[in-house]
Design an enzyme around this catalytic site. Sequence first.
Site, PDB file in Angstrom:
ATOM      1  N   HIS A 159       0.634  -1.373   0.199  1.00 55.98           N
ATOM      2  CA  HIS A 159      -0.044  -0.017   0.034  1.00 55.98           C
ATOM      3  C   HIS A 159       0.849   1.233   0.270  1.00 55.98           C
ATOM      4  O   HIS A 159       0.234   2.376  -0.258  1.00 55.98           O
ATOM      5  CB  HIS A 159      -1.118   0.072   1.221  1.00 55.98           C
ATOM      6  CG  HIS A 159      -2.016  -1.058   1.107  1.00 55.98           C
ATOM      7  ND1 HIS A 159      -2.916  -1.004   0.241  1.00 55.98           N
ATOM      8  CD2 HIS A 159      -2.397  -2.019   2.032  1.00 55.98           C
ATOM      9  CE1 HIS A 159      -3.812  -2.148   0.446  1.00 55.98           C
ATOM     10  NE2 HIS A 159      -3.398  -2.720   1.528  1.00 55.98           N
ATOM     11  N   ASP A 195      -2.745 -10.279  -2.676  1.00 52.33           N
ATOM     12  CA  ASP A 195      -3.227 -10.035  -1.236  1.00 52.33           C
ATOM     13  C   ASP A 195      -4.794  -9.447  -1.815  1.00 52.33           C
ATOM     14  O   ASP A 195      -5.198  -9.205  -2.781  1.00 52.33           O
ATOM     15  CB  ASP A 195      -2.575  -8.743  -1.079  1.00 52.33           C
ATOM     16  CG  ASP A 195      -2.820  -8.436   0.531  1.00 52.33           C
ATOM     17  OD1 ASP A 195      -2.118  -8.603   1.677  1.00 52.33           O
ATOM     18  OD2 ASP A 195      -3.925  -7.461   0.655  1.00 52.33           O
ATOM     19  N   HIS A 197      -6.317  -7.046  -0.646  1.00 55.63           N
ATOM     20  CA  HIS A 197      -6.544  -5.598  -0.716  1.00 55.63           C
ATOM     21  C   HIS A 197      -5.690  -5.283  -2.376  1.00 55.63           C
ATOM     22  O   HIS A 197      -4.513  -5.608  -2.257  1.00 55.63           O
ATOM     23  CB  HIS A 197      -6.073  -4.840   0.534  1.00 55.63           C
ATOM     24  CG  HIS A 197      -6.891  -5.439   1.467  1.00 55.63           C
ATOM     25  ND1 HIS A 197      -6.348  -6.328   2.457  1.00 55.63           N
ATOM     26  CD2 HIS A 197      -8.140  -4.829   1.969  1.00 55.63           C
ATOM     27  CE1 HIS A 197      -7.320  -6.469   3.333  1.00 55.63           C
ATOM     28  NE2 HIS A 197      -8.356  -5.749   3.192  1.00 55.63           N
ATOM     29  N   ASP A 284      -4.556 -12.910   3.189  1.00 49.17           N
ATOM     30  CA  ASP A 284      -5.794 -12.641   3.654  1.00 49.17           C
ATOM     31  C   ASP A 284      -6.845 -12.909   2.884  1.00 49.17           C
ATOM     32  O   ASP A 284      -8.189 -12.501   3.029  1.00 49.17           O
ATOM     33  CB  ASP A 284      -5.865 -10.976   4.237  1.00 49.17           C
ATOM     34  CG  ASP A 284      -4.956 -10.377   2.959  1.00 49.17           C
ATOM     35  OD1 ASP A 284      -4.673 -10.859   2.149  1.00 49.17           O
ATOM     36  OD2 ASP A 284      -5.178  -8.999   3.191  1.00 49.17           O
TER      37      ASP A 284
END
Length: 343
Positions: A159, A195, A197, A284
Amino acid sequence: MRVFHSPLHARHDGGVELHRGQLVPCFEMPARADYIARALRDVGHAFVEAAEHDDSRLARVHDAAFVDFLRTAHARWREEGRDGSMLPSGFPARSLRRDRVPAGINGAMGYYAFDAGTPIVGGTWTAARASAHCALSAAEDVLSGSTAAYALCRPPGHHAARSAYGGYCFLNNAAIAAQRLRDGGVERVAVLDVDYHHGNGTQDIFWTRGDVLTVSIHGTPETEYPWFLGFDDETGEGDGAGGNLNLPLPRGTDWTAYTAALETALAAIRRFQAGALVVSLGVDTFEGDPISAFRLGADRFPQIGARIAALGLPTVLVQEGGYAVAEIGLNVAGVLGAFTEAR
């Protein structure tokens, strides 16, 4: 497969984060790396402590002023008589100026952060820098001839943008690894982000570049963090036009829909004719993850590892998310074990 790690990861222990309107204990905690290390040692992976690297490697993908902010932020916070976790209370949103970094630490924190869920504490810089060194060491291992290497990075990185932090991430470990591969002579590098996200920071860093393909499979930003990037119409600009592929999927996505997206991602990497691969390995997507909403069982992670290995590329696997702490080691070991066996 060698596992590059650093005990300095534990220096970052954020304490609390703002999550959906409430201050809660951080989901991103030191125990995540400890569970992964235990699981990988149990199945015989070789552990190597990451080497020290010059900070100029960080500036290859991050703005120098941003890196300096991260290095000095908590010391500046303490100079104002404060201690503990730093969380921003304001951001340069629409109608506000974005061309000036405030001189005070509170304004500077809001300028460089994009959420209030990524606390900075006294040991954050030490841990983030060590995490980047894990990625750099793994990349250099691959440049030296290893088929693959795994960087047990914590805190995670995907991120973190060129000049912004958030999503538990401070320095973009995957981008740093990809740039190291480029600097080491690999002409074309692909980054595959699995991931839950979206890898908004990696997308930002390589947005205008044609030498690094970025591909992300993730929960749709219509409902999932980071909300403001990750749509399928974001494809890159300038020399990077067509060099970014987003594959957003809805909450509740199961293995059938996920594997279709994964095959699309792998096909794009094959077409790009990359000389090496960096994997942002978030687990995740696991059905038991507390802040995600896909439905992949633990038995699916070995299948992900085997499919990625089938690309046949020199590969750096960089740890990202995964917040079902008790299961994170099992899921990472599943990916790495199947990847190694497939090779």
